[in-house]
Structure formats: structure tokens, C-alpha cells
Scaffold this motif. Structure first.
Motif, mmCIF file in Angstrom:
data_model
loop_
_atom_site.group_PDB
_atom_site.id
_atom_site.type_symbol
_atom_site.label_atom_id
_atom_site.label_comp_id
_atom_site.label_asym_id
_atom_site.label_seq_id
_atom_site.Cartn_x
_atom_site.Cartn_y
_atom_site.Cartn_z
ATOM 1 N N ALA A 43 0.765 -1.137 0.618
ATOM 2 C CA ALA A 43 -0.186 -0.152 -0.221
ATOM 3 C C ALA A 43 0.607 1.315 -0.086
ATOM 4 O O ALA A 43 1.362 1.640 0.543
ATOM 5 N N LEU A 44 0.633 2.070 -0.522
ATOM 6 C CA LEU A 44 1.553 3.342 -1.224
ATOM 7 C C LEU A 44 0.534 4.423 -0.650
ATOM 8 O O LEU A 44 -0.918 4.084 -0.861
ATOM 9 N N PRO A 45 1.257 5.126 -0.313
ATOM 10 C CA PRO A 45 0.508 6.914 0.230
ATOM 11 C C PRO A 45 0.367 7.766 -0.680
ATOM 12 O O PRO A 45 0.978 7.795 -2.272
ATOM 13 N N ALA A 46 -0.491 8.409 -1.019
ATOM 14 C CA ALA A 46 -1.680 8.946 -2.226
ATOM 15 C C ALA A 46 -0.180 10.917 -1.821
ATOM 16 O O ALA A 46 0.255 10.679 -1.176
ATOM 17 N N ALA A 47 -0.093 11.100 -3.472
ATOM 18 C CA ALA A 47 0.608 12.415 -2.580
ATOM 19 C C ALA A 47 0.569 13.783 -2.082
ATOM 20 O O ALA A 47 1.814 14.259 -1.861
ATOM 21 N N GLN A 48 -0.755 13.942 -1.570
ATOM 22 C CA GLN A 48 -1.421 14.486 -0.718
ATOM 23 C C GLN A 48 -1.012 14.847 0.831
ATOM 24 O O GLN A 48 -0.665 14.816 1.701
ATOM 25 N N ASP A 49 -0.837 13.285 0.892
ATOM 26 C CA ASP A 49 -0.745 12.303 2.226
ATOM 27 C C ASP A 49 1.181 13.074 2.070
ATOM 28 O O ASP A 49 1.838 12.403 3.667
ATOM 29 N N LEU A 50 1.479 12.606 1.524
ATOM 30 C CA LEU A 50 3.387 13.272 1.582
ATOM 31 C C LEU A 50 3.761 14.855 1.511
ATOM 32 O O LEU A 50 4.619 15.263 1.773
ATOM 33 N N ALA A 51 2.780 15.709 1.704
ATOM 34 C CA ALA A 51 2.904 17.228 1.548
ATOM 35 C C ALA A 51 2.928 17.518 3.350
ATOM 36 O O ALA A 51 2.900 16.623 4.051
ATOM 37 N N ALA A 52 3.700 18.612 3.150
ATOM 38 C CA ALA A 52 4.481 18.808 4.227
ATOM 39 C C ALA A 52 3.444 19.679 5.244
ATOM 40 O O ALA A 52 2.366 20.878 4.498
ATOM 41 N N PRO A 53 3.486 19.985 6.508
ATOM 42 C CA PRO A 53 2.197 20.454 7.463
ATOM 43 C C PRO A 53 2.056 21.831 7.334
ATOM 44 O O PRO A 53 2.949 22.505 6.603
ATOM 45 N N LYS A 54 0.753 21.930 6.734
ATOM 46 C CA LYS A 54 0.543 23.171 6.055
ATOM 47 C C LYS A 54 1.080 24.476 7.035
ATOM 48 O O LYS A 54 0.364 25.693 7.712
ATOM 49 N N TYR A 55 0.419 23.780 8.783
ATOM 50 C CA TYR A 55 0.211 25.165 9.992
ATOM 51 C C TYR A 55 1.431 24.410 11.241
ATOM 52 O O TYR A 55 1.711 23.244 11.571
ATOM 53 N N THR A 56 1.616 25.112 12.133
ATOM 54 C CA THR A 56 2.599 25.104 13.397
ATOM 55 C C THR A 56 1.921 25.436 14.627
ATOM 56 O O THR A 56 1.206 26.704 14.197
ATOM 57 N N ILE A 57 2.394 24.830 15.715
ATOM 58 C CA ILE A 57 1.968 24.996 16.972
ATOM 59 C C ILE A 57 3.281 24.869 17.408
ATOM 60 O O ILE A 57 4.337 24.811 17.498
ATOM 61 N N ASN A 58 2.739 25.561 18.675
ATOM 62 C CA ASN A 58 3.950 25.062 20.267
ATOM 63 C C ASN A 58 3.073 24.458 20.865
ATOM 64 O O ASN A 58 2.392 24.773 21.741
ATOM 65 N N PHE A 59 3.648 24.008 21.408
ATOM 66 C CA PHE A 59 3.238 23.097 22.675
ATOM 67 C C PHE A 59 4.612 21.983 22.761
ATOM 68 O O PHE A 59 5.310 22.175 23.202
ATOM 69 N N ALA A 60 3.797 21.712 25.136
ATOM 70 C CA ALA A 60 4.914 21.807 25.982
ATOM 71 C C ALA A 60 4.410 20.191 26.256
ATOM 72 O O ALA A 60 3.662 19.588 26.477
ATOM 73 N N VAL A 61 5.444 19.143 26.789
ATOM 74 C CA VAL A 61 5.197 18.314 27.576
ATOM 75 C C VAL A 61 4.843 18.385 29.005
ATOM 76 O O VAL A 61 5.727 19.074 29.943
ATOM 77 N N ALA A 62 3.659 18.026 29.959
ATOM 78 C CA ALA A 62 3.536 18.125 31.529
ATOM 79 C C ALA A 62 3.840 17.089 31.845
ATOM 80 O O ALA A 62 2.713 16.744 31.793
ATOM 81 N N GLY A 63 5.058 16.396 32.593
ATOM 82 C CA GLY A 63 4.420 15.103 32.489
ATOM 83 C C GLY A 63 4.580 13.405 32.302
ATOM 84 O O GLY A 63 3.891 13.779 31.100
ATOM 85 N N MET A 64 6.015 12.785 32.025
ATOM 86 C CA MET A 64 5.616 11.805 32.029
ATOM 87 C C MET A 64 6.104 10.568 31.499
ATOM 88 O O MET A 64 7.407 9.496 31.415
ATOM 89 N N SER A 65 5.452 9.895 32.895
ATOM 90 C CA SER A 65 5.060 8.795 33.880
ATOM 91 C C SER A 65 5.525 7.673 32.850
ATOM 92 O O SER A 65 5.481 6.785 33.128
ATOM 93 N N HIS A 66 4.140 7.657 31.827
ATOM 94 C CA HIS A 66 4.821 6.616 30.793
ATOM 95 C C HIS A 66 5.038 7.006 29.202
ATOM 96 O O HIS A 66 5.260 8.241 28.951
ATOM 97 N N ASP A 67 6.167 6.350 28.666
ATOM 98 C CA ASP A 67 6.939 5.858 27.894
ATOM 99 C C ASP A 67 5.886 6.361 26.516
ATOM 100 O O ASP A 67 6.951 6.470 25.215
ATOM 101 N N HIS A 68 4.727 6.216 26.530
ATOM 102 C CA HIS A 68 3.663 6.952 25.167
ATOM 103 C C HIS A 68 4.372 8.511 24.873
ATOM 104 O O HIS A 68 4.022 8.758 23.502
ATOM 105 N N ILE A 69 5.220 9.457 26.090
ATOM 106 C CA ILE A 69 5.434 10.100 25.711
ATOM 107 C C ILE A 69 5.712 10.510 24.380
ATOM 108 O O ILE A 69 5.677 11.287 23.750
ATOM 109 N N TYR A 70 6.780 10.071 24.171
ATOM 110 C CA TYR A 70 7.879 9.922 22.581
ATOM 111 C C TYR A 70 6.911 9.869 21.397
ATOM 112 O O TYR A 70 7.212 10.272 20.550
ATOM 113 N N GLY A 71 6.035 8.828 21.501
ATOM 114 C CA GLY A 71 5.012 8.540 20.494
ATOM 115 C C GLY A 71 4.509 9.424 19.981
ATOM 116 O O GLY A 71 3.776 10.203 18.626
ATOM 117 N N MET A 72 3.841 10.706 20.933
ATOM 118 C CA MET A 72 2.443 11.490 21.229
ATOM 119 C C MET A 72 3.475 12.630 20.613
ATOM 120 O O MET A 72 3.043 13.362 19.518
#
Length: 399
Positions: A43-72
């Protein structure tokens, strides 16, 4: 002697048939017993799925008890997010995280993040019972919130989340990664929505897990923390890891209303942690389909990964099976999708696809939409797993 001779002839006949099958050419094996084709595809991605992100935001991490945080964090960064601050009350976790992200500012308190007007989104994988109160505070501070699963551990927490969403208009998302961050699961959703297997009747989720993992973001072999064994803190097996599976049940069946028909839990093999639950299952009934979920902490080391997660989606015109993380005794590669309909059996290798959640969620934060995750469905899944946990029958299996 007659009986022994008969058994021996039967054994030799069986072995002879097996040997003949093993010597069949690949071309012959590629067709079923009735000559029906088996399609293998990437299965191959569609062309639009390979496009660069349209937006940007600032985000932060508060608490990292579970290592799922890396994937998040990885998902939001893929979507165009910029990690600008991190905080944790656990020095070992913070040190490990800072090693991965050395240029990111470390702050001492959650309030420093919540009071920073430049931060639009807060991520957290702190102890499960503490996530909802933080998320409520984040929304009241004018920020959206992305929680590791489970996003709440009590009905009281869930009621406060819903109340705060209504009052603030903020987003409270729960990253159920076994659907949102698994490429084969994303592809299955596309196929279901396209009608590839007709109307979905039932989902079956088999979700084994491994207590001591030998690889991963934490480096592998790391003992579980004390809170892992305490259901008041982790929520119980149905609420905790069951969040993934109930999210899938609602999504693939399209159910907007659902109930827990029955549920059960057990501590089969961990008497040193008497309140821990290492097995659980539940039956669900929705207005558009049914579901069954089995959860456990018994993945053996021989599998080679943390769990053999499987999903079966039964439709009126076919079915889909996902082997998410491995293809047992065939390949260690995950993202395996199998589809059978009236015409053929298909195997899809989904590893080349892209994951849409990150870009979609960042866009949701900017545009105030709910494309990446339906808010109502998200909270219904959270409610169902809490109810399943509350009403579960504790069973005791005899030795």
C-alpha cells in the motif's frame, strides 16, 4: 498390532501429504484450492499524504510517567508542532527525555507551562489517574490537551472534562495509538469507509502486552514503576489498555451509542501484587455493531516484540484482519493487513503509508475542528472503559 499398524499408516500418509504440500511451487501456493488468486501488494501513500504540514504550533509536555510520550511528541512534530517546554516531577524520566531533546527548555512546574500564552497545546503521559485533572486545568488556561490513554480513570473525572469542554470550547484528545499511530489500522479505516467489506457487524480485538519489555523508548528491560501495579492509579486493565480497543470498536463500527454487555478481570499469575489485573475481557454492543476485547499481560519473550496485537473486522461482504506488530513465525515486520471478499484474498504491506493524525490534529488546534479525532467518540470510548472496569466481575482461576 493391527491398531499400531493402522496408526503408523495414518501417520505416514499425513506426513506424506505435508511433504508434498511443502514441495509445491510458489505459483501453486499463490492460488487457493479452488484456484482463487491471492493478491500481495504494498500500500502506497497518496501524493497529498506526502505534503509538508500546513500549520505550526507551540506545544509543551507536562508529565512523562509513561514512555508513550515519545510517540505522542513524534506525532505532533510530524504535524508541524514545535516542542518548546518540558516538565516532570520524576527526575529519571526528565533526564532521559532531556537527553532526547537537549535543546528544549525545562521548567519546574506545570503552572509555568499553563501560564505561558505562547503555548497552544499541552501533552501529558503522567500517572493515569492524574491526567484528567491536568487536562481540565490546561483547558481552563486556554490550551488544548492531548492525553496518553486512558484519558480518565473515573466517571467523575469524565464529567468534569465534558463540563470544561462545554465551558471553554477547548479540545481534550486521547491518543489511542493502536489505531491512530498504526499504519495498518489507518488503512483498515479507509477500506471500511470505502465499503470494502460491506457493513461492519463486529470487531474482535486481541491485545496481549508484555510487562518487562526488552526494547523501546526507555531503552528496554526497565522495571515497571509502583503505580503500574495499583489500579487506583493506572485505572485497571480494562480502563487502561482497553482504551485502545474500545476506541477501535466505536470507530470501525461507526457506533454513536454503546453499552458494556459484560466484563471480567483476573489476577492469574501476580500474587505479589494482589490488586493487579493481568487478564480481562469485555463484550460491547453498539447501535451499529458489536465488539469483543481481550487484554492480557502474558506476551512470551519468544514473540520478539511487546505484543501480538490483532484486530478482526467482520463485514457483511468480507472481513479484515490486522497483525499490527508482527506476523508470527513468518516475519517480524508489522502493519500487516489481510482482506477477504467475494472475489479474492488480499495481503497488504502497509509500512510505506504515512500517519495522518499529527498533521490533522495540529490543523484541528489551529482551525478549531475535530478531523483527527471525533471529540464525542473519544469521550464515549473513555466512558465505556470506565464502566467496563467498574462493573467487571473479578474471577479466580483454580491452579
Amino acid at each position: 498390532m493391527t491398531s499400531r499398524s493402522s496408526d503408523r499408516r495414518s501417520f505416514l500418509k499425513t506426513m506424506g501429504s505435508a511433504s508434498a504440500f511443502s514441495m509445491m511451487p510458489a505459483a501453486a501456493l499463490a492460488h487457493g484450492f479452488e484456484g482463487r488468486p491471492i493478491a500481495h501488494e504494498v500500500a502506497l501513500p497518496a501524493a497529498q499524504d506526502l505534503a509538508a504540514p500546513k500549520y505550526t504550533i507551540n506545544f509543551a509536555v507536562a508529565g512523562m510517567s509513561h514512555d508513550h510520550i515519545y510517540g505522542m511528541v513524534g506525532a505532533i512534530e510530524r504535524g508541524g508542532g514545535k516542542l518548546v517546554a518540558i516538565q516532570s516531577d520524576e527526575p529519571a524520566k526528565l533526564a532521559m527525555f532531556s537527553k532526547r531533546y537537549p535543546s528544549v527548555k525545562v521548567v519546574k512546574t506545570e503552572d509555568e507551562i499553563l501560564n505561558d500564552k505562547s503555548i497552544q497545546l499541552v501533552l501529558s503521559s503522567k500517572i493515569a489517574s492524574e491526567r484528567a485533572p491536568l487536562g481540565v486545568r490546561a483547558m481552563r488556561a486556554g490550551k488544548d490537551f492531548l492525553s496518553d490513554k486512558p484519558g480518565a480513570t473515573t466517571l467523575e473525572q469524565l464529567a468534569e472534562i465534558r463540563k470544561t469542554i462545554a465551558a471553554t470550547g477547548r479540545i481534550y484528545a486521547i491518543l489511542c495509538s493502536e489505531r491512530l499511530e498504526v499504519k495498518a489500522a489507518v488503512k483498515a479505516g479507509e477500506l471500511v469507509k470505502a465499503g470494502a467489506i460491506g457493513k461492519v457487524i463486529q470487531t474482535i480485538n486481541i491485545a496481549p502486552h508484555q510487562i518487562i519489555q526488552h526494547s523501546g523508548d526507555a531503552g528496554g528491560g526497565v522495571p515497571r514503576p509502583d503505580w503500574f501495579w495499583n489500579p487506583d492509579q493506572y485505572g485497571g486493565i480494562l480502563c487502561d489498555i482497553g482504551s485502545h480497543q474500545v476506541d477501535q470498536f466505536l470507530y470501525y463500527t461507526g457506533s454513536t451509542e454503546a453499552e458494556v454487555v459484560e466484563s471480567q478481570i483476573a489476577n492469574v499469575a501476580h500474587p505479589e501484587h494482589p490488586r493487579f489485573q493481568d487478564f480481562g475481557d469485555m463484550v460491547l454492543r453498539g447501535n451499529k455493531g458489536c465488539g469483543y476485547v481481550r487484554l492480557d499481560w502474558f506476551t512470551p519473550d519468544g514473540l520478539g516484540t511487546w505484543g501480538d496485537g490483532r484486530l478482526f473486522i467482520l463485514g457483511t461482504q468480507g472481513y479484515i484482519e490486522l497483525r499490527k506488530y508482527t506476523n508470527v513465525a513468518v516475519s517480524h515486520t508489522g502493519n500487516n493487513l489481510f482482506l477477504v471478499d467475494a472475489k479474492e484474498a488480499r495481503y497488504m504491506d502497509c509500512n510505506s503509508l504515512t500517519l495522518p493524525f499529527g498533521p490533522q490534529f495540529v490543523a484541528d488546534v489551529v482551525n478549531r475542528t475535530h478531523i483527527a479525532q471525533d471529540q464525542t467518540q473519544c469521550l464515549l470510548a473513555a466512558e465505556l472503559v470506565i464502566r467496563a472496569q467498574k462493573q467487571a466481575k473479578l474471577i479466580h482461576l483454580q491452579a
